[in-house]
Design a protein around this motif. Sequence first.
Motif, PDB file in Angstrom:
ATOM      1  N   GLY A 185       0.820  -1.213   0.000  1.00 47.70           N
ATOM      2  CA  GLY A 185       0.000   0.000   0.000  1.00 47.70           C
ATOM      3  C   GLY A 185       0.850   1.257   0.000  1.00 47.70           C
ATOM      4  N   ARG A 186       1.925   1.217   0.801  1.00 45.99           N
ATOM      5  CA  ARG A 186       2.778   2.410   0.902  1.00 45.99           C
ATOM      6  C   ARG A 186       3.456   2.716  -0.428  1.00 45.99           C
ATOM      7  NH1 ARG A 186       5.110   2.773   6.937  1.00 45.99           N
ATOM      8  NH2 ARG A 186       4.340   4.859   7.155  1.00 45.99           N
ATOM      9  N   ALA A 187       3.980   1.653  -1.081  1.00 48.36           N
ATOM     10  CA  ALA A 187       4.695   1.862  -2.347  1.00 48.36           C
ATOM     11  C   ALA A 187       3.714   2.327  -3.429  1.00 48.36           C
ATOM     12  CB  ALA A 187       5.391   0.569  -2.766  1.00 48.36           C
ATOM     13  N   ALA A 188       2.475   1.825  -3.379  1.00 47.33           N
ATOM     14  CA  ALA A 188       1.470   2.238  -4.364  1.00 47.33           C
ATOM     15  C   ALA A 188       1.138   3.722  -4.184  1.00 47.33           C
ATOM     16  CB  ALA A 188       0.209   1.387  -4.222  1.00 47.33           C
ATOM     17  N   LYS A 189       1.021   4.149  -2.908  1.00 45.06           N
ATOM     18  CA  LYS A 189       0.737   5.566  -2.637  1.00 45.06           C
ATOM     19  C   LYS A 189       1.826   6.452  -3.216  1.00 45.06           C
ATOM     20  CE  LYS A 189      -2.070   6.297   1.424  1.00 45.06           C
ATOM     21  NZ  LYS A 189      -2.148   6.048   2.837  1.00 45.06           N
ATOM     22  N   ARG A 190       3.096   6.002  -3.028  1.00 45.78           N
ATOM     23  CA  ARG A 190       4.225   6.804  -3.499  1.00 45.78           C
ATOM     24  C   ARG A 190       4.222   6.892  -5.028  1.00 45.78           C
ATOM     25  NH1 ARG A 190       8.371   3.934  -1.423  1.00 45.78           N
ATOM     26  NH2 ARG A 190       9.107   3.320  -3.476  1.00 45.78           N
ATOM     27  N   LEU A 191       3.889   5.789  -5.669  1.00 47.57           N
ATOM     28  CA  LEU A 191       3.850   5.748  -7.135  1.00 47.57           C
ATOM     29  C   LEU A 191       2.756   6.685  -7.650  1.00 47.57           C
ATOM     30  CD1 LEU A 191       4.959   4.322  -9.678  1.00 47.57           C
ATOM     31  CD2 LEU A 191       3.318   2.480  -9.297  1.00 47.57           C
ATOM     32  N   THR A 240       3.398  10.000 -10.139  1.00 43.96           N
ATOM     33  CA  THR A 240       2.935  10.064 -11.530  1.00 43.96           C
ATOM     34  C   THR A 240       1.660  10.878 -11.670  1.00 43.96           C
ATOM     35  OG1 THR A 240       1.722   8.023 -11.141  1.00 43.96           O
ATOM     36  CG2 THR A 240       3.894   7.826 -12.150  1.00 43.96           C
ATOM     37  N   GLY A 241       1.040  11.226 -10.539  1.00 40.61           N
ATOM     38  CA  GLY A 241      -0.221  11.959 -10.606  1.00 40.61           C
ATOM     39  C   GLY A 241      -1.347  11.105 -11.137  1.00 40.61           C
ATOM     40  N   ALA A 242      -1.169   9.774 -11.133  1.00 36.40           N
ATOM     41  CA  ALA A 242      -2.233   8.887 -11.608  1.00 36.40           C
ATOM     42  C   ALA A 242      -2.549   7.906 -10.497  1.00 36.40           C
ATOM     43  CB  ALA A 242      -1.768   8.125 -12.843  1.00 36.40           C
ATOM     44  N   GLU A 243      -3.653   7.212 -10.653  1.00 36.82           N
ATOM     45  CA  GLU A 243      -4.030   6.251  -9.629  1.00 36.82           C
ATOM     46  C   GLU A 243      -3.083   5.055  -9.652  1.00 36.82           C
ATOM     47  OE1 GLU A 243      -8.095   4.207  -8.860  1.00 36.82           O
ATOM     48  OE2 GLU A 243      -8.457   6.154  -9.809  1.00 36.82           O
ATOM     49  N   ALA A 244      -2.742   4.551  -8.479  1.00 42.83           N
ATOM     50  CA  ALA A 244      -1.938   3.323  -8.410  1.00 42.83           C
ATOM     51  C   ALA A 244      -2.541   2.466  -7.317  1.00 42.83           C
ATOM     52  CB  ALA A 244      -0.484   3.653  -8.069  1.00 42.83           C
ATOM     53  N   SER A 245      -2.462   1.145  -7.465  1.00 42.28           N
ATOM     54  CA  SER A 245      -3.032   0.286  -6.425  1.00 42.28           C
ATOM     55  C   SER A 245      -2.040  -0.821  -6.102  1.00 42.28           C
ATOM     56  CB  SER A 245      -4.342  -0.324  -6.906  1.00 42.28           C
ATOM     57  OG  SER A 245      -4.066  -1.246  -7.942  1.00 42.28           O
ATOM     58  N   THR A 246      -2.328  -1.589  -5.047  1.00 45.56           N
ATOM     59  CA  THR A 246      -1.476  -2.745  -4.788  1.00 45.56           C
ATOM     60  C   THR A 246      -1.768  -3.795  -5.861  1.00 45.56           C
ATOM     61  OG1 THR A 246      -3.108  -3.796  -3.379  1.00 45.56           O
ATOM     62  CG2 THR A 246      -1.503  -2.388  -2.291  1.00 45.56           C
ATOM     63  N   VAL A 247      -0.807  -4.690  -6.056  1.00 46.02           N
ATOM     64  CA  VAL A 247      -0.988  -5.746  -7.057  1.00 46.02           C
ATOM     65  C   VAL A 247      -2.206  -6.608  -6.687  1.00 46.02           C
ATOM     66  CG1 VAL A 247       0.083  -7.760  -8.150  1.00 46.02           C
ATOM     67  CG2 VAL A 247       1.474  -5.760  -7.595  1.00 46.02           C
ATOM     68  N   HIS A 248      -2.355  -6.873  -5.380  1.00 43.09           N
ATOM     69  CA  HIS A 248      -3.490  -7.699  -4.945  1.00 43.09           C
ATOM     70  C   HIS A 248      -4.823  -7.071  -5.331  1.00 43.09           C
ATOM     71  CE1 HIS A 248      -0.303  -8.858  -1.982  1.00 43.09           C
ATOM     72  NE2 HIS A 248      -0.697 -10.038  -2.384  1.00 43.09           N
ATOM     73  N   ARG A 249      -4.900  -5.751  -5.122  1.00 42.38           N
ATOM     74  CA  ARG A 249      -6.155  -5.055  -5.402  1.00 42.38           C
ATOM     75  C   ARG A 249      -6.376  -4.930  -6.901  1.00 42.38           C
ATOM     76  NH1 ARG A 249      -9.158  -1.655  -1.641  1.00 42.38           N
ATOM     77  NH2 ARG A 249      -7.884  -2.454   0.033  1.00 42.38           N
ATOM     78  N   LEU A 250      -5.269  -4.720  -7.634  1.00 45.71           N
ATOM     79  CA  LEU A 250      -5.364  -4.607  -9.091  1.00 45.71           C
ATOM     80  C   LEU A 250      -5.948  -5.889  -9.691  1.00 45.71           C
ATOM     81  CD1 LEU A 250      -4.553  -3.135 -11.769  1.00 45.71           C
ATOM     82  CD2 LEU A 250      -2.389  -4.371 -11.638  1.00 45.71           C
TER      83      LEU A 250
END
Length: 742
Positions: free
Chosen positions: A388-394, A398-408
């Motif tokens: 979750g933390r790494a997804a937030k940073r991404l 990039t100014g775009a939505e990012a999610s965890t791999v599990h959620r994706l």
Amino acid sequence: MSNMAVVEGVLERITYANEESGYTVARVDTGRGAGDLLTVVGSLLGAQPGESLRMEGRWGSHPQYGRQFTVENYSTLLPATVQGIRRYLGSGLIKGIGPRMAERIVDHFGIDTLDVIEQEPERLIEVPGLGPKRTRMIGAAWEEQKAIKEVMVFLQGVGVSTSIAVRIYKKYGDASVSVVKNQPYRLAADVWGIGFLTADRIAQAVGIPHDSPERVKAGLQYALSQSTDQGHCFLPEDRLIADGVKLLQVDTGLVIDCLAELAGQDEGVVRESVPAPDGGPPLTAVYLVPFHRAELSLVGQVRRLLGAPEDRMAAFGDVDWDKALGWLAGRTGATLAPEQRDAVRLALTSKVAVLTGGPGCGKSFTVRSIVELARAKKAKVVLAAPTGRAAKRLAELTGAEASTVHRLLELKPGGDAAYDRDRPLDADLVVVDEASMLDLLLANKLVKAVAPGAHLLLVGDVDQLPSVGAGEVLRDLLADGGPVPAVRLTRIFRQAQQSGVVTNAHRINTGLPPLTDGLPDFFLFPEEDTEAAGLLAVDVAARRIPARFGLDPRRDVQVLAPMHRGPAGAGNLNGLLQQAVTPARPGLPEKRFGGRVFRVGDKVTQIRNNYEKGANGVFNGTVGVVTALSVDDQRLTVRTDEDEEVAYEFDELDELAHAYAVTIHRSQGSEYPAVVIPVTTGAWMMLQRNLLYTAVTRAKKLVVLVGSRKALAQAVRTVSAGRRYTAVAPRLSGRIPVGNIT
């Protein structure tokens, strides 16, 4: 020793309980009045404060605690007095009844209260404030409590701790006793927290022979699953046989026969000849079935993506790169370095690509550039990261939505994903950051879900520790002779050269000791003694850093320890940091569980994958804060770093650990403003370069090392030789012919 005696009394409180052995020290009110409590020791598994107990055992005395009673076995009696009933019900034993509700119920029914709950629970509705819903809940909880008690009594006879007994009951319900008696080794596979060793102890107690083939096969599968916990995808056959003989204490011949039998079963193990990692003669690899399938599948899918005839980003095939990169520089206000330009081109023209490099080399800016260009051509970009933390940073980057791999992938209970080969993600470009954390099973699920013709870019730092789960996927994809193109960023940018954190991370990575004098953001507090270093680390994290840098000790500072055990290990430091940051306060509810106390405001982490929790499961390593705790409802609520509120029943608290201090392994993919790292000679075995490098690169602004210069030098010098057993790289480069599975 005197003969057996019987004592009856009300269990007042449990002062110590060892979850594993069930050894308990408790205080019991035998009704002698004047607050005179008796100390009772022994196995009181499953007994709850407030219950009336009939205990058989022996009297003895303890030099420090005086007269005490050692329990050999006990049974619960339903309390016979009104105040006993009130205490019993108010103890939190029955879900839905807290102390206040207990008082109301007992005021209404008096001495008949327990008979009413037992025989005609529907009458509870007569009590003011009890609606039909709560009434039904209380009736059901009472029934379950009774059934669990019966199972407990049986399990106690075979030496199983309470929390495990509750889990067995949850898993098998009324079939619990029969499973435990007839197929105890199933427990190791089915029930989290029961390993082979516990199942083996139970099997012995119910009379399963030491050399039974069932036992040996279960032991071999356990040895393999232990090795996957250590990161291996397979074990060489001779090592597995040796491990099996040592674990099971049986003849080598029996182990070899049972292994052959397992290899012949559908859901057993797979044997295959693979090249030796060191270039020696080939070895026979033994895999658990899911890991073998995942290796074949991952390699097949990567090849399929690389060879896909269609291209969902064909527009980049004939782009004028100077023009495109000029446009980009206008948008971002910065020009790309030559190796960054290569990476941008590679990601936009190759179906599968890897971008790696250390801190300060512009990985983030390169990813942002790739995403900007892809979007400019109207490509559909999907961004993900393992935590979750790494997804937030991404997302911030990039100014775009990012999610965890599990959620994706929308993982479902049981671990199946909603997106896979038959239903791929609708994306032209999939970017995964912190890819060093991808283990074999997750990488396989991810790659399966990428549509043919789409591009996959994996971004990560290959010099960090490999994933917590089995495999070392990023390293395997970067291996020489493999088909996946890659760019490694090596140049440290000027603004990053001013950072002591970045400079020292690169020094450590090349085998030079970090500079610890005169830097504003990198310090060493020398302390040779391991215990003193632990205490100093706590003081630095809880008091000194907040005072000097104005950082919040809970949110901004993270203690990262090389190991869990020991005076400067994560386990011990967690207790000390909790006392410093979230101490007990009158009126603040708390829950004791095993050796831990949970309070509102605690920083916690999930320690197993649980697909049943939250929207798409809660995974090992997810971090959060306890936001609510209700003794009446027997549950606490955690707000995770993905901003999801997740409830934990009190009997599930063994899935949570405190996270004021975590091991460096568990910190992968997370970034913190400040990190404090105890580096002590007590952690000698663990001190390796990639461990220290991973810890230092978790910090955005500040690193404080606490401990011994000697241990620090040892860590920088030691390059981990412990490569993991995996055959992904030779499969990718075609060195393993298909069809050599026995």
